[in-house]
Design an enzyme around this catalytic site. Sequence first.
Site, PDB file in Angstrom:
ATOM      1  N   ARG A 105       0.841  -1.201   0.000  1.00  0.00           N
ATOM      2  CA  ARG A 105       0.000   0.000   0.000  1.00  0.00           C
ATOM      3  C   ARG A 105       0.878   1.253   0.000  1.00  0.00           C
ATOM      4  NH1 ARG A 105      -4.214  -0.009   4.666  1.00  0.00           N
ATOM      5  NH2 ARG A 105      -4.743   1.993   3.695  1.00  0.00           N
ATOM      6  N   CYS A 119      -0.807   6.432   8.715  1.00  0.00           N
ATOM      7  CA  CYS A 119      -1.223   5.084   8.286  1.00  0.00           C
ATOM      8  C   CYS A 119      -2.440   5.249   7.386  1.00  0.00           C
ATOM      9  CB  CYS A 119      -1.509   4.181   9.490  1.00  0.00           C
ATOM     10  SG  CYS A 119      -2.804   4.800  10.585  1.00  0.00           S
TER      11      CYS A 119
END
Length: 285
Positions: free
Chosen positions: A176, A236
Amino acid sequence: MESLVSTEWLAGESITSDLRIIDASSHLPDAKRDARAEFEAGHICGAIFMDLAGLIDDDAPVENTLPSPEKFASRMALLGLGDGSRIVLYDDSAIHSAARAWFVLKLFGAQNVAILDGGLAKWKAEGRPLTAEPIDLRKRHFTAWHNAKSLRSKAQMLANIQSRAEQVVDARGAARYAGTAPEPRAGMQPGHIPGALNLPYTQLYNADGTFKDKAGIRAAFEDAGVDLSRPIVTSCGSGVTACVLIFALHLVGKSDVALYDGSWAEWGADPQTPKETGASPAISH
């Protein structure tokens, strides 16, 4: 009370008026798990359910944004958490959500807060008892204050791209971060904040779900290219697993650390913010 307590310590600690055990489990939607239902089916004796997923600013444009101090204080008071309480947090979540609860409690003024090392999974693996019985909660007064020094806004993160005054460490998985795996949220562009380093939060745990020791934590950050002598901002997907990094840094005595609460949920949804793709500089060679 240490910031990280063992299952042995908690099992031997009598439930006193100042000790509160909190189940801070929260799950991503694709986990298809109901944290409250699981708590009601079985939890550590004396524990209360925090409903971390509901402890947010419902009016904020970005999901999972921190609540106001007033909302937080009201919720804590209803849970029987008052000024001077000793608080032990645990979870049974793949995203180790107890770290988010620890950060939020500390942000709003709680002093004596710990995480149960290994969480509910370790407690159960050791055959320790669970109960489905609720406890009576007596409302207490919780005085909340807001430590803005521990938070960063999108504007501050944009400014930091130029100044590089603070290191940005992204807690998402490597794919990611690199932009090679799809984002779980609709409308998110791939990649990471320019200049950010990558340390997936899972690398801070041992196989049994306990935290690595201090040497292991330091090594994980250093291997990711982080200079532990310089300030750090963590990020995050939505501000949860970034708190794992903050707690781990706390365990090794580092305090000049902040959270970008908007994280990729805010940055990746804004077409105007700059994005980078590719592997972390620490491992790209």
